[in-house]
Write a protein that holds these residues in place. Structure first.
Motif, PDB file in Angstrom:
ATOM      1  N   LEU A   6       0.841  -1.189   0.000  1.00 56.01           N
ATOM      2  CA  LEU A   6       0.000   0.000   0.000  1.00 56.01           C
ATOM      3  C   LEU A   6       0.879   1.242   0.000  1.00 56.01           C
ATOM      4  CD1 LEU A   6      -2.866   1.175   0.142  1.00 56.01           C
ATOM      5  CD2 LEU A   6      -2.636   1.142   2.621  1.00 56.01           C
ATOM      6  N   GLU A   7       0.802   1.978  -1.078  1.00 55.84           N
ATOM      7  CA  GLU A   7       1.561   3.213  -1.206  1.00 55.84           C
ATOM      8  C   GLU A   7       0.578   4.354  -1.386  1.00 55.84           C
ATOM      9  OE1 GLU A   7       4.940   3.927  -1.432  1.00 55.84           O
ATOM     10  OE2 GLU A   7       5.377   1.890  -0.787  1.00 55.84           O
TER      11      GLU A   7
ATOM     12  N   ALA B 253     -12.041  -0.187   4.778  1.00 56.03           N
ATOM     13  CA  ALA B 253     -11.828   1.260   4.680  1.00 56.03           C
ATOM     14  C   ALA B 253     -11.025   1.762   5.878  1.00 56.03           C
ATOM     15  CB  ALA B 253     -13.161   1.984   4.592  1.00 56.03           C
ATOM     16  N   GLU B 254     -11.412   1.361   7.058  1.00 55.93           N
ATOM     17  CA  GLU B 254     -10.723   1.825   8.258  1.00 55.93           C
ATOM     18  C   GLU B 254      -9.284   1.318   8.320  1.00 55.93           C
ATOM     19  OE1 GLU B 254     -13.497   0.942  11.424  1.00 55.93           O
ATOM     20  OE2 GLU B 254     -14.674   2.751  10.964  1.00 55.93           O
ATOM     21  N   LEU B 255      -9.050   0.100   7.839  1.00 57.64           N
ATOM     22  CA  LEU B 255      -7.694  -0.434   7.798  1.00 57.64           C
ATOM     23  C   LEU B 255      -6.831   0.370   6.818  1.00 57.64           C
ATOM     24  CD1 LEU B 255      -5.556  -2.497   8.607  1.00 57.64           C
ATOM     25  CD2 LEU B 255      -6.467  -4.007   6.818  1.00 57.64           C
ATOM     26  N   MET B 256      -7.359   0.651   5.635  1.00 63.87           N
ATOM     27  CA  MET B 256      -6.611   1.428   4.635  1.00 63.87           C
ATOM     28  C   MET B 256      -6.292   2.817   5.185  1.00 63.87           C
ATOM     29  SD  MET B 256      -6.292  -0.265   1.662  1.00 63.87           S
ATOM     30  CE  MET B 256      -6.453   0.825   0.290  1.00 63.87           C
ATOM     31  N   ILE B 257      -7.264   3.446   5.805  1.00 59.29           N
ATOM     32  CA  ILE B 257      -7.073   4.783   6.377  1.00 59.29           C
ATOM     33  C   ILE B 257      -5.976   4.743   7.441  1.00 59.29           C
ATOM     34  CG2 ILE B 257      -8.189   6.522   7.838  1.00 59.29           C
ATOM     35  CD1 ILE B 257     -10.791   5.896   6.167  1.00 59.29           C
ATOM     36  N   LYS B 258      -6.021   3.715   8.276  1.00 58.43           N
ATOM     37  CA  LYS B 258      -5.008   3.563   9.329  1.00 58.43           C
ATOM     38  C   LYS B 258      -3.618   3.352   8.726  1.00 58.43           C
ATOM     39  CE  LYS B 258      -3.788   0.763  13.333  1.00 58.43           C
ATOM     40  NZ  LYS B 258      -4.109  -0.408  14.134  1.00 58.43           N
ATOM     41  N   LEU B 259      -3.526   2.469   7.724  1.00 56.91           N
ATOM     42  CA  LEU B 259      -2.231   2.175   7.117  1.00 56.91           C
ATOM     43  C   LEU B 259      -1.640   3.389   6.405  1.00 56.91           C
ATOM     44  CD1 LEU B 259      -2.925  -1.406   5.707  1.00 56.91           C
ATOM     45  CD2 LEU B 259      -1.455  -0.793   7.647  1.00 56.91           C
ATOM     46  N   LEU B 260      -2.493   4.269   5.930  1.00 53.47           N
ATOM     47  CA  LEU B 260      -2.022   5.492   5.274  1.00 53.47           C
ATOM     48  C   LEU B 260      -1.732   6.612   6.280  1.00 53.47           C
ATOM     49  CD1 LEU B 260      -4.374   5.520   2.168  1.00 53.47           C
ATOM     50  CD2 LEU B 260      -1.888   5.169   2.159  1.00 53.47           C
ATOM     51  N   GLY B 261      -1.964   6.325   7.573  1.00 51.58           N
ATOM     52  CA  GLY B 261      -1.689   7.314   8.609  1.00 51.58           C
ATOM     53  C   GLY B 261      -2.708   8.433   8.653  1.00 51.58           C
ATOM     54  N   LEU B 262      -3.947   8.128   8.245  1.00 53.66           N
ATOM     55  CA  LEU B 262      -4.981   9.159   8.152  1.00 53.66           C
ATOM     56  C   LEU B 262      -6.112   8.982   9.161  1.00 53.66           C
ATOM     57  CD1 LEU B 262      -5.191   9.345   4.257  1.00 53.66           C
ATOM     58  CD2 LEU B 262      -3.995  10.914   5.796  1.00 53.66           C
ATOM     59  N   SER B 263      -5.902   8.157  10.171  1.00 56.19           N
ATOM     60  CA  SER B 263      -6.972   7.885  11.146  1.00 56.19           C
ATOM     61  C   SER B 263      -7.471   9.152  11.823  1.00 56.19           C
ATOM     62  CB  SER B 263      -6.492   6.891  12.204  1.00 56.19           C
ATOM     63  OG  SER B 263      -6.235   5.643  11.604  1.00 56.19           O
ATOM     64  N   ASP B 264      -6.580  10.092  12.096  1.00 56.60           N
ATOM     65  CA  ASP B 264      -6.980  11.334  12.764  1.00 56.60           C
ATOM     66  C   ASP B 264      -7.370  12.431  11.777  1.00 56.60           C
ATOM     67  OD1 ASP B 264      -6.524  10.206  15.259  1.00 56.60           O
ATOM     68  OD2 ASP B 264      -4.428  10.841  15.274  1.00 56.60           O
TER      69      ASP B 264
ATOM     70  N   PHE C 243      -9.671  12.166   8.988  1.00 60.58           N
ATOM     71  CA  PHE C 243     -11.089  12.197   8.598  1.00 60.58           C
ATOM     72  C   PHE C 243     -11.986  12.324   9.823  1.00 60.58           C
ATOM     73  CE2 PHE C 243      -9.146   9.887   5.005  1.00 60.58           C
ATOM     74  CZ  PHE C 243      -9.508  10.764   3.995  1.00 60.58           C
ATOM     75  N   GLN C 244     -12.961  13.206   9.736  1.00 58.13           N
ATOM     76  CA  GLN C 244     -13.918  13.392  10.820  1.00 58.13           C
ATOM     77  C   GLN C 244     -15.096  12.432  10.693  1.00 58.13           C
ATOM     78  OE1 GLN C 244     -13.633  17.142   9.307  1.00 58.13           O
ATOM     79  NE2 GLN C 244     -12.840  18.129  11.124  1.00 58.13           N
ATOM     80  N   ALA C 245     -15.234  11.829   9.512  1.00 58.01           N
ATOM     81  CA  ALA C 245     -16.300  10.849   9.289  1.00 58.01           C
ATOM     82  C   ALA C 245     -15.841   9.860   8.229  1.00 58.01           C
ATOM     83  CB  ALA C 245     -17.580  11.551   8.826  1.00 58.01           C
ATOM     84  N   VAL C 246     -16.296   8.625   8.354  1.00 54.22           N
ATOM     85  CA  VAL C 246     -16.085   7.608   7.327  1.00 54.22           C
ATOM     86  C   VAL C 246     -17.472   7.138   6.912  1.00 54.22           C
ATOM     87  CG1 VAL C 246     -15.115   5.347   6.775  1.00 54.22           C
ATOM     88  CG2 VAL C 246     -13.854   6.913   8.282  1.00 54.22           C
ATOM     89  N   ILE C 247     -17.802   7.378   5.659  1.00 49.65           N
ATOM     90  CA  ILE C 247     -19.113   7.021   5.126  1.00 49.65           C
ATOM     91  C   ILE C 247     -18.936   5.828   4.202  1.00 49.65           C
ATOM     92  CG2 ILE C 247     -21.121   7.831   3.832  1.00 49.65           C
ATOM     93  CD1 ILE C 247     -20.504   9.446   6.449  1.00 49.65           C
ATOM     94  N   VAL C 248     -19.678   4.773   4.471  1.00 50.67           N
ATOM     95  CA  VAL C 248     -19.597   3.535   3.699  1.00 50.67           C
ATOM     96  C   VAL C 248     -20.869   3.398   2.861  1.00 50.67           C
ATOM     97  CG1 VAL C 248     -19.472   1.022   3.887  1.00 50.67           C
ATOM     98  CG2 VAL C 248     -18.095   2.469   5.401  1.00 50.67           C
ATOM     99  N   GLY C 249     -20.694   3.244   1.559  1.00 53.33           N
ATOM    100  CA  GLY C 249     -21.827   3.161   0.649  1.00 53.33           C
ATOM    101  C   GLY C 249     -22.841   2.102   1.025  1.00 53.33           C
TER     102      GLY C 249
END
Length: 149
Positions: A4-5, A35-46, A48-54
């Motif tokens: 993941l890059e 989605a949450e795993l990808m966000i975490k691995l990219l160092g973006l957990s803090d 996004f204020q919301a994660v919306i799943v289709g």
């Protein structure tokens, strides 16, 4: 996952968004756990204020519901929002929700993103077209702060 890059320039864009104090949501058709795993691995957990799943909306992308839900959760209007997307279906969803979409052509041909209604198509987050557009936003914000002068 070990491959993941982040898209080139992502962290520079993240800093620009933070510096401007913009609200932000990740809107995806991926399952929440992915989605949450990808966000975490990219160092973006803090970031996004919301994660919306289709799949948790009335209908997923390309329907506008996920983006409309993000507007509601962030308490913002479509008139003051823009979207970054990497898929034609997501671009269609954003356009249908009434927002301009910056499409990143890392996964889809430019033609499909253009046909989906992208306002701007960039190769990555270092693309000069993006930074020219963001500089225009900076100029407009400065005008507003100075009373429109």
């Amino acid at each position: 996952m070990e491959h993941l890059e982040p898209v080139k320039g992502l962290h520079k864009l993240v800093q620009w968004v933070k510096d401007h104090g913009y609200k932000r949501a990740a809107v995806t058709n991926a399952p929440r756990i992915n989605a949450e795993l990808m966000i975490k691995l990219l160092g973006l957990s803090d970031f996004f204020q919301a994660v919306i799943v289709g799949g948790e909306c009335e209908k997923p992308k390309p329907a506008p519901f996920p983006y409309l839900k993000a507007l509601k959760e962030l308490e913002v209007s479509a008139a003051h929002t823009f979207i970054f997307e990497d898929s034609a279906s997501g671009t269609r969803a954003g356009v249908a929700a009434g927002m301009p979409v910056v499409a990143v052509s890392t996964r889809n041909p430019e033609k499909s993103l253009q046909e989906a209604g992208a306002a701007l198509i960039i190769s990555d987050y270092e693309d000069q077209k993006l930074w020219n557009a963001l500089e225009e936003i900076n100029r407009e914000e400065a005008k507003l702060k100075n009373g429109g002068a």
